[in-house]
Design a protein around this motif. Structure first.
Motif, PDB file in Angstrom:
ATOM      1  N   ILE A 112     -11.610   7.180  -1.274  1.00  0.00           N
ATOM      2  CA  ILE A 112     -10.714   6.089  -0.875  1.00  0.00           C
ATOM      3  C   ILE A 112     -10.450   6.158   0.629  1.00  0.00           C
ATOM      4  N   LEU A 113     -10.242   7.379   1.146  1.00  0.00           N
ATOM      5  CA  LEU A 113      -9.991   7.524   2.580  1.00  0.00           C
ATOM      6  C   LEU A 113     -11.192   7.060   3.392  1.00  0.00           C
ATOM      7  N   SER A 114     -12.398   7.420   2.944  1.00  0.00           N
ATOM      8  CA  SER A 114     -13.570   7.036   3.721  1.00  0.00           C
ATOM      9  C   SER A 114     -13.768   5.518   3.626  1.00  0.00           C
ATOM     10  N   LEU A 115     -13.425   4.939   2.462  1.00  0.00           N
ATOM     11  CA  LEU A 115     -13.497   3.486   2.325  1.00  0.00           C
ATOM     12  C   LEU A 115     -12.530   2.809   3.301  1.00  0.00           C
ATOM     13  N   MET A 116     -11.305   3.352   3.379  1.00  0.00           N
ATOM     14  CA  MET A 116     -10.318   2.753   4.276  1.00  0.00           C
ATOM     15  C   MET A 116     -10.761   2.855   5.725  1.00  0.00           C
ATOM     16  N   ARG A 117     -11.365   4.001   6.068  1.00  0.00           N
ATOM     17  CA  ARG A 117     -11.854   4.170   7.440  1.00  0.00           C
ATOM     18  C   ARG A 117     -12.943   3.147   7.761  1.00  0.00           C
ATOM     19  N   ASP A 118     -13.876   2.963   6.815  1.00  0.00           N
ATOM     20  CA  ASP A 118     -14.965   2.003   7.043  1.00  0.00           C
ATOM     21  C   ASP A 118     -14.430   0.586   7.215  1.00  0.00           C
ATOM     22  N   LEU A 119     -13.532   0.199   6.327  1.00  0.00           N
ATOM     23  CA  LEU A 119     -13.010  -1.166   6.378  1.00  0.00           C
ATOM     24  C   LEU A 119     -12.235  -1.403   7.667  1.00  0.00           C
ATOM     25  N   LYS A 120     -11.502  -0.367   8.074  1.00  0.00           N
ATOM     26  CA  LYS A 120     -10.720  -0.465   9.299  1.00  0.00           C
ATOM     27  C   LYS A 120     -11.645  -0.676  10.498  1.00  0.00           C
ATOM     28  N   GLU A 121     -12.712   0.076  10.509  1.00  0.00           N
ATOM     29  CA  GLU A 121     -13.680  -0.044  11.586  1.00  0.00           C
ATOM     30  C   GLU A 121     -14.280  -1.451  11.610  1.00  0.00           C
ATOM     31  N   GLU A 122     -14.585  -1.943  10.424  1.00  0.00           N
ATOM     32  CA  GLU A 122     -15.233  -3.243  10.327  1.00  0.00           C
ATOM     33  C   GLU A 122     -14.309  -4.380  10.733  1.00  0.00           C
ATOM     34  N   THR A 123     -13.037  -4.284  10.308  1.00  0.00           N
ATOM     35  CA  THR A 123     -12.137  -5.419  10.529  1.00  0.00           C
ATOM     36  C   THR A 123     -11.259  -5.263  11.763  1.00  0.00           C
ATOM     37  N   GLY A 124     -11.136  -4.065  12.286  1.00  0.00           N
ATOM     38  CA  GLY A 124     -10.272  -3.866  13.445  1.00  0.00           C
ATOM     39  C   GLY A 124      -8.786  -3.892  13.120  1.00  0.00           C
ATOM     40  N   THR A 125      -8.482  -3.752  11.835  1.00  0.00           N
ATOM     41  CA  THR A 125      -7.085  -3.736  11.414  1.00  0.00           C
ATOM     42  C   THR A 125      -6.394  -2.461  11.899  1.00  0.00           C
ATOM     43  N   ALA A 126      -5.146  -2.615  12.351  1.00  0.00           N
ATOM     44  CA  ALA A 126      -4.357  -1.421  12.663  1.00  0.00           C
ATOM     45  C   ALA A 126      -3.839  -0.839  11.353  1.00  0.00           C
ATOM     46  N   LEU A 127      -3.655   0.485  11.323  1.00  0.00           N
ATOM     47  CA  LEU A 127      -3.250   1.123  10.077  1.00  0.00           C
ATOM     48  C   LEU A 127      -2.007   1.975  10.293  1.00  0.00           C
ATOM     49  N   LEU A 128      -0.998   1.711   9.503  1.00  0.00           N
ATOM     50  CA  LEU A 128       0.187   2.565   9.493  1.00  0.00           C
ATOM     51  C   LEU A 128       0.089   3.366   8.198  1.00  0.00           C
ATOM     52  N   LEU A 129      -0.263   4.630   8.333  1.00  0.00           N
ATOM     53  CA  LEU A 129      -0.570   5.446   7.166  1.00  0.00           C
ATOM     54  C   LEU A 129       0.588   6.392   6.875  1.00  0.00           C
ATOM     55  N   ILE A 130       1.228   6.155   5.757  1.00  0.00           N
ATOM     56  CA  ILE A 130       2.382   6.959   5.382  1.00  0.00           C
ATOM     57  C   ILE A 130       1.936   7.989   4.359  1.00  0.00           C
ATOM     58  N   THR A 131       2.233   9.251   4.619  1.00  0.00           N
ATOM     59  CA  THR A 131       1.795  10.273   3.675  1.00  0.00           C
ATOM     60  C   THR A 131       2.638  11.531   3.842  1.00  0.00           C
TER      61      THR A 131
END
Lengths: 322, 336
Positions: free
Chosen positions: B196-215
């Motif tokens: 899931i993390l690698s998927l999120m990284r890929d999508l972020k790269e593709e779309t240029g979305t900023a990510l606020l990651l709470i964990t």
């Protein structure tokens, strides 16, 4: 896992149907056994207290009352299944015809009552849930509390006083018959259906409210809001369908009970329904009528529950797993 | 913090009405996320990180929650001054969110295709057919096998990992400029977490979305974020570039968090060491604390810590910390 196939659905329906049949067998046995051991000899009632023992015995033999329990039971069920109607002792006509004419009153009355109930209860319940602990909610809760505490015959009498005696909008009771006056017949059912419906709306509204409150706390409602859906989509599409699942159960029970006849309200409004029929038939020891009508009432409850099970499956996709 | 921040939260204070009286869940939080950036927000449960996220989306239930003070600027607009309708238009379109519990975050009675398509229908006005087509495309993008055939599936027919993929697709369909992910992998198996993390990284790269990651998981932050914010009891206690935070944590709380991560083969010679824990408990939000909120659990605490609350001082390039040790470094105790 795959998509929901036809097969699990069909299996679900078949299982529910088998349960329905089994329940009907048990119900018919119980009804028959209870009436079998009940005091009161139909032959005595037909012939009067001055009948000779010989004529009583002859009539008993004619009615099959002297035969063993299971033979009589098999006779009864066999005739029912073959569509052969017994004759009413009191009304001197086939029980099926009698029941059909009464069902033509009770059936529409029950459906109309539930229509009123749902039309009031669901919007009120949603409204109360959306205004939880605020004055609007308290008003709905107070109103439904009054509804829960009101006897339906009393509400019926009040309605008659207001709408028939004072305003003269409705007849005070009676039923013209569907063939003679369809519109007048419908009108004759409105007040009693309203009285029955509004009382049932009270409990349904409370149930809708609490079920809605539970659902509104669910994570998927937060998800729906996070997607930017309009509030009415969140409430009516995402929340309501989930919230109605427990409401359906009670709705089914209520409809089943109403189909079994509303003895008191039918008497208040002089409606020739099933409730009055069974009431009279019991007084007259009209055994064939009592037996068939009681079985029909029980069957109505069982059948409506079957329909509710089917409705569950339509509303809740998870049901096939159970 | 650059001025080109996409999201800038300043002095945010959120209180809650609780049976024990009013409590402050978020107490003066400042943070900024630049366009396309990933900011990690770390802290134990109850530190106010989720409340902050919900405040950004406008999803806090008011009451019991109440935003006391602060501004939340998104792309120049102060979200707290917008009307509900304007905020709704931003939710799911410009700011999207995914949640911790994939098992309960999808509606059980609606097909997943429809749920993924909904934001497209409501925000972009796509027709049902268009939205369905786009939803199918996104389900493929999040690597759901045979995506097209699963549009009619219901959530209960999918595993937890698959459901989280559906949640991600649903959040990304409108290509939001900011994605808030609240513990997106916490409820998942470790192997699924990595996917899931690698998927999120890929999508972020593709779309240029900023990510606020709470964990609460520093390991997740190390993999995903460039910058980290550590929160404790409703406050930011440390902010640093991710490498600096791991190399040289400043705040005793951050140090405690890092010491409590198990390290595989971490100690040479095979000597077994107990995993360090931070003694004590997070104070309740209703508790009134005069000094530093961490003082009660801090191995370095001295008198000043219990009397006066420290400020969030700049302690280096891109670094801030809320700790008296910044002004009194001699008080730091060094353990053998």
């Amino acid at each position: 896992m795959g998509p929901p196939g036809l097969f699990p659905m069909l299996r679900y329906v078949l299982i529910k149907f088998a349960t329905l049949v089994l329940l009907l067998i048990l119900v018919s046995l119980t009804v028959f056994a209870v009436l079998f051991v009940l005091p009161g000899d139909p032959a005595q009632i037909i012939l009067g207290i001055h009948a000779t023992p010989e004529s009583l015995a002859r009539l008993r033999a004619e009615l099959g009352l002297d035969r063993p329990f299971f033979t009589q039971y098999a006779d009864w069920v066999g005739n029912l299944l073959l569509g052969r109607s017994a004759l009413s002792i009191h009304y001197k006509m086939p029980v099926f015809e009698l029941v059909a004419s009464r069902l033509a009153v009770t059936g529409p009355l029950a459906l109309l009552a539930m229509l009123f109930a749902v039309a009031f209860a669901v919007p009120l319940g949603i409204y109360a849930a959306r205004h939880q602990n605020r004055p609007q909610d308290l008003a709905v809760m107070a109103f439904t509390q009054v509804g829960l505490a009101t006897p339906e015959f009393w509400l019926g009498i009040l309605l008659v006083l207001l709408f028939s005696v004072e305003l003269n909008w409705f007849a005070a009771g009676g039923f013209p018959g569907w063939a003679a006056d369809p519109l007048g017949s419908l009108k004759a059912l409105l007040l009693p259906a309203f009285a029955l419906g509004i009382i049932r709306a009270a409990i349904l509204a409370r149930l809708t409210r609490s079920s809605m409150l539970d659902v509104l706390r669910e994570d998927y409602i937060r998800t729906a809001r996070a997607k930017g859906l309009r509030e009415r989509t969140v409430i009516y599409v995402h929340a309501l369908r989930n919230a109605l699942i427990p409401v359906l159960t009670i709705l089914g029970l209520q409809l089943g009970q109403l189909l079994a006849g509303a003895i008191i309200i039918e008497n208040v409004f002089f409606l020739p329904g099933l409730g009055r029929l069974v009431f009279t038939a019991i007084g007259m020891r009209d055994l064939p009528v009592v037996r068939d009508v009681v079985l029909l009432m029980a069957a109505a409850v069982v059948f409506v529950n079957f329909l509710v099970d089917l409705a569950y499956a339509a509303v809740d996709p998870r049901i096939e797993l159970h | 913090m650059s001025d080109a921040a996409l999201l800038r939260i300043e002095a945010l204070r959120v209180s809650f009405r609780t049976p024990e009286g009013p409590g402050t869940a978020v107490d003066g939080v400042d943070l900024a996320v630049a366009a396309g950036e990933t900011l990690g927000v770390v802290g134990e449960s109850g530190c106010g990180k989720s409340v902050t996220a919900l405040a950004v989306l406008g999803l806090l239930a008011v009451p019991p929650a109440r935003i006391e003070t602060g501004t939340i600027r998104f792309d120049g607009r102060d979200l707290l001054r917008l009307g509900e309708e304007e905020r709704r238009r931003i939710r799911g379109r410009e700011i999207a969110m995914i949640f911790q519990e994939p098992m309960t975050s999808l509606n059980p009675v609606l097909p997943i295709g429809r749920q993924v398509a909904e934001p497209l229908r409501v925000h972009l006005g796509l027709t049902e057919a268009e939205a369905r087509e786009a939803a199918a495309g996104w389900l493929e993008k999040v690597k759901i096998p045979a995506a097209r055939r699963r549009l009619a599936d219901y959530p209960h027919q999918l595993s937890g990992g698959m459901r989280q993929r559906v949640m991600i697709a649903m959040a990304m369909v409108c290509r939001p400029r900011l994605l808030i992910a609240d513990e997106p992998t916490t409820a998942l198996d470790v192997t699924i977490q990595a996917q899931i993390l690698s998927l999120m990284r890929d999508l972020k790269e593709e779309t240029g979305t900023a990510l606020l990651l709470i964990t609460h998981n520093l390991g997740v932050v190390a993999q995903m974020a460039a910058r980290v914010l550590v929160m404790y009891a409703g406050q930011v206690v440390e902010e640093a570039p991710v490498a600096a935070l791991f190399e040289e944590p400043f705040h005793p709380y951050t140090q405690g968090l890092l010491r409590s991560i198990p390290v595989l083969g971490g100690r040479a010679g095979g000597a077994k060491t107990r995993l360090a824990e931070i003694p004590g408990l997070v104070p309740a939000i209703t508790e009134r604390i005069a000094g530093c909120r961490f003082a009660g659990r801090c191995p370095h605490a001295f008198a000043l810590c219990r009397e006066d609350p420290p400020a969030l001082w700049a302690i280096g390039p891109g670094r801030r910390a809320r700790c008296w040790l910044h002004l009194h470094p001699e008080r730091r105790r060094h353990h053998g």
